[in-house]
Write an enzyme that holds these catalytic residues in place. Structure first.
Site, mmCIF file in Angstrom:
data_model
loop_
_atom_site.group_PDB
_atom_site.id
_atom_site.type_symbol
_atom_site.label_atom_id
_atom_site.label_comp_id
_atom_site.label_asym_id
_atom_site.label_seq_id
_atom_site.Cartn_x
_atom_site.Cartn_y
_atom_site.Cartn_z
ATOM 1 N N ASP A 14 0.783 -1.251 0.000
ATOM 2 C CA ASP A 14 0.000 0.000 0.000
ATOM 3 C C ASP A 14 0.812 1.298 0.000
ATOM 4 O O ASP A 14 0.470 2.242 0.734
ATOM 5 C CB ASP A 14 -0.938 0.021 1.206
ATOM 6 C CG ASP A 14 -1.922 -1.131 1.227
ATOM 7 O OD1 ASP A 14 -1.910 -1.946 0.297
ATOM 8 O OD2 ASP A 14 -2.694 -1.227 2.189
ATOM 9 N N ASP A 56 -4.868 -0.650 -1.531
ATOM 10 C CA ASP A 56 -6.262 -0.444 -1.193
ATOM 11 C C ASP A 56 -6.936 0.085 -2.448
ATOM 12 O O ASP A 56 -6.389 0.976 -3.122
ATOM 13 C CB ASP A 56 -6.392 0.600 -0.060
ATOM 14 C CG ASP A 56 -6.407 -0.027 1.321
ATOM 15 O OD1 ASP A 56 -6.178 -1.243 1.432
ATOM 16 O OD2 ASP A 56 -6.660 0.715 2.288
ATOM 17 N N HIS A 58 -10.667 0.978 -2.895
ATOM 18 C CA HIS A 58 -12.004 0.992 -2.295
ATOM 19 C C HIS A 58 -13.062 1.625 -3.200
ATOM 20 O O HIS A 58 -12.798 2.645 -3.834
ATOM 21 C CB HIS A 58 -11.982 1.798 -0.990
ATOM 22 C CG HIS A 58 -11.122 1.209 0.085
ATOM 23 N ND1 HIS A 58 -11.104 -0.134 0.380
ATOM 24 C CD2 HIS A 58 -10.259 1.797 0.952
ATOM 25 C CE1 HIS A 58 -10.270 -0.349 1.382
ATOM 26 N NE2 HIS A 58 -9.736 0.794 1.740
ATOM 27 N N SER A 64 -15.295 1.023 5.594
ATOM 28 C CA SER A 64 -14.265 1.564 6.495
ATOM 29 C C SER A 64 -14.326 3.090 6.597
ATOM 30 O O SER A 64 -13.689 3.678 7.461
ATOM 31 C CB SER A 64 -12.870 1.139 6.018
ATOM 32 O OG SER A 64 -12.504 1.820 4.833
ATOM 33 N N HIS A 75 -10.417 7.118 1.548
ATOM 34 C CA HIS A 75 -9.029 7.004 1.085
ATOM 35 C C HIS A 75 -8.939 5.924 0.021
ATOM 36 O O HIS A 75 -9.733 4.986 0.013
ATOM 37 C CB HIS A 75 -8.083 6.669 2.257
ATOM 38 C CG HIS A 75 -8.391 5.362 2.910
ATOM 39 N ND1 HIS A 75 -9.368 5.231 3.868
ATOM 40 C CD2 HIS A 75 -7.863 4.126 2.723
ATOM 41 C CE1 HIS A 75 -9.440 3.961 4.256
ATOM 42 N NE2 HIS A 75 -8.542 3.269 3.571
ATOM 43 N N LYS A 100 -7.078 -4.807 -2.895
ATOM 44 C CA LYS A 100 -7.816 -5.325 -1.734
ATOM 45 C C LYS A 100 -8.812 -4.284 -1.262
ATOM 46 O O LYS A 100 -8.694 -3.106 -1.581
ATOM 47 C CB LYS A 100 -6.857 -5.738 -0.621
ATOM 48 C CG LYS A 100 -5.967 -4.636 -0.085
ATOM 49 C CD LYS A 100 -4.898 -5.231 0.826
ATOM 50 C CE LYS A 100 -3.975 -4.178 1.374
ATOM 51 N NZ LYS A 100 -4.588 -3.211 2.271
ATOM 52 N N GLU A 107 -13.877 -5.332 4.777
ATOM 53 C CA GLU A 107 -12.582 -4.703 5.063
ATOM 54 C C GLU A 107 -11.490 -5.690 4.675
ATOM 55 O O GLU A 107 -11.702 -6.905 4.701
ATOM 56 C CB GLU A 107 -12.510 -4.366 6.561
ATOM 57 C CG GLU A 107 -11.253 -3.639 6.976
ATOM 58 C CD GLU A 107 -11.003 -2.358 6.202
ATOM 59 O OE1 GLU A 107 -10.534 -2.450 5.048
ATOM 60 O OE2 GLU A 107 -11.247 -1.280 6.751
ATOM 61 N N ALA A 135 0.673 0.461 6.359
ATOM 62 C CA ALA A 135 1.237 1.041 7.563
ATOM 63 C C ALA A 135 1.564 -0.103 8.522
ATOM 64 O O ALA A 135 0.836 -1.086 8.608
ATOM 65 C CB ALA A 135 0.243 2.002 8.209
ATOM 66 N N CYS A 139 -1.996 -2.605 7.834
ATOM 67 C CA CYS A 139 -1.896 -3.532 6.703
ATOM 68 C C CYS A 139 -0.601 -4.327 6.678
ATOM 69 O O CYS A 139 -0.596 -5.493 6.287
ATOM 70 C CB CYS A 139 -2.119 -2.778 5.394
ATOM 71 S SG CYS A 139 -3.800 -2.088 5.324
#
Length: 193
Positions: A14, A56, A58, A64, A75, A100, A107, A135, A139
């Site tokens: 990420d 990510d 999304h 989330s 985000h 993902k 999530e 982070a 993740c």
């Protein structure tokens, strides 16, 4: 010195614009790891290791997000600049990009959740995994924990990860948890000449 092998997997977690300074969910100094991450990617690439980039990805109504009952600001929304990889991140031509958190109702902190990553590694004979990226306390931790659950020998490169640290010691606790589960926490100098 640890040498990368073709049977190693490198998971770059990420490293996206929204998780770096200026992004909507910025990890403090998140961009400061990019130079060392790039050097690790190039070393893995030279060795023929399997390189995976998670991101990510999304939908705009992801659970989330605060507006939908989650704890985070919006985000890494699909097809937005914030979801793009950081422009300084080295993207290997041999790298595999895995998305993902693509479903509004689910999530996915771990790079193994809903991505087919375990099967990719299995098909390529991977038995040892190295984790870098963002982070540490979310993740990266969950990806490393899943790698351990799948019985990969798992290494997290401590100076190639950064955490959110909602609480000041969250990253330290995450790395300790990985060690407690049997993972190894190393420094990049153990991989790089």
């Amino acid at each position: 010195m640890i040498d990368f092998q073709p049977t190693d997997g490198l998971i770059v977690v990420d490293i996206q614009r929204d998780f770096c300074p200026g992004g909507t969910l910025a990890v403090p100094q998140g961009d400061e790891i990019i130079d060392v991450v790039n050097r690790i990617i190039k070393k893995a690439e030279e060795a023929g290791s399997v390189i995976v980039y998670t991101r990510d990805w999304h939908p705009e109504n992801h659970l989330s997000f605060k507006a939908y009952g989650g704890i985070w600001p919006p985000h890494c929304v699909q097809w937005t600049p914030g979801a793009e990889f950081h422009p300084q991140l080295y993207l290997s031509e041999k790298g595999i990009i895995l998305d993902k958190g693509t479903h509004p109702e689910f999530e996915a902190y771990s790079g193994f959740q809903g991505t087919g990553l375990h099967q990719i590694f299995k098909d390529r004979g991977v038995n040892r995994v190295f984790v870098v990226g963002l982070a540490t306390d979310y993740c990266v931790k969950e990806t490393a924990v899943d790698a351990l659950r799948y019985r990969y020998e798992t290494f997290v490169v401590a100076d190639a990860v950064k955490g959110v640290n909602v609480n000041p010691d969250d990253s330290q606790k995450a790395l300790q948890h990985i060690k407690d589960m049997g993972g190894k926490v190393i420094l990049s100098q153990e991989l790089l000449p």
